[in-house]
Design a protein around this motif. Structure first.
Motif, PDB file in Angstrom:
ATOM      1  N   LEU A 157      -1.995  -0.200   2.647  1.00  0.00           N
ATOM      2  CA  LEU A 157      -2.339   0.518   1.642  1.00  0.00           C
ATOM      3  C   LEU A 157      -2.730   2.179   1.878  1.00  0.00           C
ATOM      4  O   LEU A 157      -2.023   3.207   1.204  1.00  0.00           O
ATOM      5  CB  LEU A 157      -3.404   0.056   0.669  1.00  0.00           C
ATOM      6  CG  LEU A 157      -2.750  -1.372   0.075  1.00  0.00           C
ATOM      7  CD1 LEU A 157      -3.891  -2.191  -0.712  1.00  0.00           C
ATOM      8  CD2 LEU A 157      -1.647  -1.343  -1.079  1.00  0.00           C
ATOM      9  N   GLU A 158      -3.713   2.104   3.105  1.00  0.00           N
ATOM     10  CA  GLU A 158      -4.337   3.304   3.361  1.00  0.00           C
ATOM     11  C   GLU A 158      -3.090   4.383   3.842  1.00  0.00           C
ATOM     12  O   GLU A 158      -3.145   5.660   3.514  1.00  0.00           O
ATOM     13  CB  GLU A 158      -5.411   3.146   4.213  1.00  0.00           C
ATOM     14  CG  GLU A 158      -6.695   2.751   3.518  1.00  0.00           C
ATOM     15  CD  GLU A 158      -7.504   2.080   4.619  1.00  0.00           C
ATOM     16  OE1 GLU A 158      -7.455   2.131   5.725  1.00  0.00           O
ATOM     17  OE2 GLU A 158      -8.633   1.301   4.078  1.00  0.00           O
ATOM     18  N   ARG A 159      -2.269   3.667   4.382  1.00  0.00           N
ATOM     19  CA  ARG A 159      -0.917   4.481   5.094  1.00  0.00           C
ATOM     20  C   ARG A 159      -0.116   4.810   3.926  1.00  0.00           C
ATOM     21  O   ARG A 159       0.954   5.639   4.166  1.00  0.00           O
ATOM     22  CB  ARG A 159      -0.168   3.527   6.017  1.00  0.00           C
ATOM     23  CG  ARG A 159      -0.872   3.429   7.435  1.00  0.00           C
ATOM     24  CD  ARG A 159      -0.139   2.558   8.371  1.00  0.00           C
ATOM     25  NE  ARG A 159      -0.679   1.984   9.486  1.00  0.00           N
ATOM     26  CZ  ARG A 159      -1.028   0.756   9.777  1.00  0.00           C
ATOM     27  NH1 ARG A 159      -0.633  -0.269   8.863  1.00  0.00           N
ATOM     28  NH2 ARG A 159      -1.680   0.307  10.673  1.00  0.00           N
ATOM     29  N   GLY A 160      -0.178   4.323   2.916  1.00  0.00           N
ATOM     30  CA  GLY A 160       0.850   4.984   1.762  1.00  0.00           C
ATOM     31  C   GLY A 160       2.238   3.912   1.936  1.00  0.00           C
ATOM     32  O   GLY A 160       3.108   4.354   1.031  1.00  0.00           O
ATOM     33  N   HIS A 161       2.122   3.055   2.541  1.00  0.00           N
ATOM     34  CA  HIS A 161       3.485   2.143   2.979  1.00  0.00           C
ATOM     35  C   HIS A 161       3.709   1.395   1.718  1.00  0.00           C
ATOM     36  O   HIS A 161       5.000   0.690   1.789  1.00  0.00           O
ATOM     37  CB  HIS A 161       3.377   1.444   4.120  1.00  0.00           C
ATOM     38  CG  HIS A 161       3.335   2.100   5.307  1.00  0.00           C
ATOM     39  ND1 HIS A 161       3.176   1.548   6.631  1.00  0.00           N
ATOM     40  CD2 HIS A 161       3.443   3.270   5.563  1.00  0.00           C
ATOM     41  CE1 HIS A 161       3.153   2.371   7.481  1.00  0.00           C
ATOM     42  NE2 HIS A 161       3.523   3.562   6.896  1.00  0.00           N
ATOM     43  N   HIS A 162       3.121   1.164   0.648  1.00  0.00           N
ATOM     44  CA  HIS A 162       3.366   0.556  -0.555  1.00  0.00           C
ATOM     45  C   HIS A 162       4.019   1.410  -1.531  1.00  0.00           C
ATOM     46  O   HIS A 162       4.826   0.896  -2.529  1.00  0.00           O
ATOM     47  CB  HIS A 162       2.185  -0.222  -1.123  1.00  0.00           C
ATOM     48  CG  HIS A 162       1.154   0.901  -1.750  1.00  0.00           C
ATOM     49  ND1 HIS A 162       0.631   1.728  -0.723  1.00  0.00           N
ATOM     50  CD2 HIS A 162       0.712   1.167  -2.999  1.00  0.00           C
ATOM     51  CE1 HIS A 162      -0.223   2.510  -1.523  1.00  0.00           C
ATOM     52  NE2 HIS A 162      -0.137   2.403  -2.915  1.00  0.00           N
ATOM     53  N   ASP A 204       5.439   3.514  -4.715  1.00  0.00           N
ATOM     54  CA  ASP A 204       4.833   3.520  -5.915  1.00  0.00           C
ATOM     55  C   ASP A 204       4.390   2.004  -6.580  1.00  0.00           C
ATOM     56  O   ASP A 204       4.209   1.935  -7.757  1.00  0.00           O
ATOM     57  CB  ASP A 204       6.092   3.686  -6.860  1.00  0.00           C
ATOM     58  CG  ASP A 204       6.317   5.541  -6.713  1.00  0.00           C
ATOM     59  OD1 ASP A 204       5.214   6.293  -6.187  1.00  0.00           O
ATOM     60  OD2 ASP A 204       7.380   5.799  -6.820  1.00  0.00           O
ATOM     61  N   ASP A 259       2.133   0.295  -7.251  1.00  0.00           N
ATOM     62  CA  ASP A 259       0.646   0.378  -7.631  1.00  0.00           C
ATOM     63  C   ASP A 259      -0.086  -1.139  -7.813  1.00  0.00           C
ATOM     64  O   ASP A 259      -1.445  -1.264  -7.568  1.00  0.00           O
ATOM     65  CB  ASP A 259       0.198   1.159  -8.732  1.00  0.00           C
ATOM     66  CG  ASP A 259       0.543   2.553  -8.607  1.00  0.00           C
ATOM     67  OD1 ASP A 259       0.658   3.112  -7.335  1.00  0.00           O
ATOM     68  OD2 ASP A 259       0.819   3.260  -9.398  1.00  0.00           O
ATOM     69  N   GLU A 281      -1.874  -2.103  -4.722  1.00  0.00           N
ATOM     70  CA  GLU A 281      -3.243  -1.649  -4.821  1.00  0.00           C
ATOM     71  C   GLU A 281      -4.043  -2.165  -5.783  1.00  0.00           C
ATOM     72  O   GLU A 281      -5.384  -2.522  -5.245  1.00  0.00           O
ATOM     73  CB  GLU A 281      -3.224  -0.077  -4.973  1.00  0.00           C
ATOM     74  CG  GLU A 281      -4.529   0.771  -5.117  1.00  0.00           C
ATOM     75  CD  GLU A 281      -5.029   1.134  -3.779  1.00  0.00           C
ATOM     76  OE1 GLU A 281      -6.312   0.710  -3.509  1.00  0.00           O
ATOM     77  OE2 GLU A 281      -4.038   1.326  -2.653  1.00  0.00           O
ATOM     78  N   ASP A 291       7.103   0.024   6.066  1.00  0.00           N
ATOM     79  CA  ASP A 291       6.907   1.017   5.245  1.00  0.00           C
ATOM     80  C   ASP A 291       7.905   1.060   4.313  1.00  0.00           C
ATOM     81  O   ASP A 291       9.112   1.375   4.177  1.00  0.00           O
ATOM     82  CB  ASP A 291       7.097   2.445   6.174  1.00  0.00           C
ATOM     83  CG  ASP A 291       6.785   3.770   5.135  1.00  0.00           C
ATOM     84  OD1 ASP A 291       6.842   3.616   4.108  1.00  0.00           O
ATOM     85  OD2 ASP A 291       6.588   4.836   5.794  1.00  0.00           O
ATOM     86  N   ARG A 349       8.671   2.619   1.729  1.00  0.00           N
ATOM     87  CA  ARG A 349       9.092   3.640   1.195  1.00  0.00           C
ATOM     88  C   ARG A 349      10.429   4.135   1.873  1.00  0.00           C
ATOM     89  O   ARG A 349      11.202   4.968   1.071  1.00  0.00           O
ATOM     90  CB  ARG A 349       7.986   4.785   1.250  1.00  0.00           C
ATOM     91  CG  ARG A 349       6.927   4.614   0.545  1.00  0.00           C
ATOM     92  CD  ARG A 349       5.856   5.890   1.265  1.00  0.00           C
ATOM     93  NE  ARG A 349       5.605   5.812   2.880  1.00  0.00           N
ATOM     94  CZ  ARG A 349       4.821   6.607   3.295  1.00  0.00           C
ATOM     95  NH1 ARG A 349       4.200   7.425   2.631  1.00  0.00           N
ATOM     96  NH2 ARG A 349       4.606   6.414   4.392  1.00  0.00           N
TER      97      ARG A 349
END
Length: 378
Positions: free
Chosen positions: A42-47, A49, A51, A54, A211, A213
């Motif tokens: 989650l901290e890498r933003g690999h999820h 959108d 949410d 998170e 990742d 994304r």
């Protein structure tokens, strides 16, 4: 055999009788490392959108955080091994390629009904409480499945089974019964990295990491917006999901075709023509994908994906399908109609630009039109 062991085996037999192909048991707790892995993801933003990954992350990290009364988890797997090689569909560029799991009925509905039947029986028979889950709650099904011994989380992050390869749907039953755990499964990936190397968009920054994304499944299903230019060509004819990393897994050679008719790809979806799919309006889309997981992304996102496949087809005859959608009500569709038309017939796209670009209000669609000025005439 103790009473609790007898109950465990009774439950396992019931699950198999309900049509599940794998059943394992573990305690209602995951190690701290599972929560740490989720936090890093989650901290890498690999999820992207998503949410919902998170939200309630603390409850996702361990079953007893979601439901403190839980004592055991029953991890269940259902084989959906296909009756054809999904990789062969990539060569049929005039057809839309829909992921194996989505070729028929929505697995969520099928599995949830079975979980509920097992849960009712369990409560009536053994005076306990249960909660059932299939992909719709803060539950880490794959680490639980590995801990319960029904498979291991492979380098592609999906569960792999020595019996069913990478073709397992997962479900879980949390219960207040204190049941003996099965031995956890160990990792059998070894030095193999076939799933990592085959990914068209390089969505795996490292083994056991994804990742989302960059993942075609995410881009075609979860992503509600315009698909970034850098990924479009790599999508090929994949219009809903991607099977590459799953299909290439060497453990699939031990997997049998599913016997579940509800998971056999419907004939209408075995090779649907891109031209026909691009012509779907909302009503026709809903009718075609009734009871299918495809239905949840809606007509506009689906046709967006179809137009990318059209642009990748290399078939000039499909240019007319793209041109017919230049004035579609959806900006998602219009943008990819411009992109697809330019790929197949740049001259036709440039001739159409004055008519459509002058009236366009969406910035992303206008960017697609403006990109034509940077391309040489063909």
């Amino acid at each position: 055999m103790t009473t609790s062991q007898h109950i465990r085996e009774e439950i396992r037999a019931r699950a198999l009788a309900e049509g599940f192909d794998a059943a394992g048991f573990t305690g209602a707790r995951l190690p701290q490392s599972a929560g740490e892995g989720l936090a890093a993801f989650l901290e890498r933003g690999h999820h992207g959108d998503m949410d919902w990954l998170e939200n309630r992350r603390d409850q996702r990290a361990s079953p007893d955080a979601l439901w403190p009364e839980a004592r055991s988890v029953i991890a269940l797997g259902l084989n959906y091994g296909p009756d054809e090689d999904p990789m062969e569909k990539l060569e049929r560029t005039l057809e839309g390629n829909i992921s194996v799991y989505a070729g028929n009925k929505d697995y969520h509905d099928i599995i949830k009904k079975r979980l509920k039947r097992i849960g009712r029986w369990l409560c009536e028979t053994h005076d306990c409480s249960v909660k059932v889950f299939v992909d719709t709650a803060p539950v880490m099904e794959k680490p639980l499945g590995q801990q319960a011994g029904i498979g291991w989380q492979g380098k592609h992050t999906n569960l792999v089974s020595r019996e069913f390869g990478s073709w397992l749907f997962l479900g879980a039953i949390y219960t207040t019964l204190d049941l003996p755990p099965d031995d956890p499964e160990t990792d059998h990936c070894g030095s193999c990295r076939a799933c990592l190397d085959i990914c068209p968009t390089q969505a795996f920054p490292a083994p056991y990491q994804i990742d989302a994304r960059r993942c075609i499944s995410y881009l075609t299903i979860e992503n509600k917006g315009h698909i970034p230019l850098e990924f479009r060509a790599a999508m090929g004819n994949r219009i809903y999901g991607c099977d590459d990393c799953t299909a290439i897994c060497p453990w699939n050679k031990f997997a049998a075709q599913t016997e579940e008719m509800a998971f056999h790809t419907r004939e209408a979806l075995r090779g649907p023509l891109l031209a026909d799919l691009a012509a779907l309006d909302d009503g026709a889309f809903r009718e075609m994908f009734r009871a299918s997981p495809v239905k949840r992304i809606g007509r506009d996102r689906f046709v967006r994906n179809v137009l990318i496949a059209i642009g990748n087809s290399g078939a000039p005859a499909l240019a007319s399908s793209a041109q017919a959608l230049l004035a579609d009500p959806s900006a998602l569709v219009r943008a990819m109609a411009v992109w697809a038309l330019a790929r197949l017939d740049i001259g036709a796209a440039k001739r159409a630009k004055p008519q459509y670009d002058a009236l366009e209000m969406d910035d992303a669609v206008r960017a697609e039109w403006q990109r034509l000025d940077q391309q040489a005439d063909q």
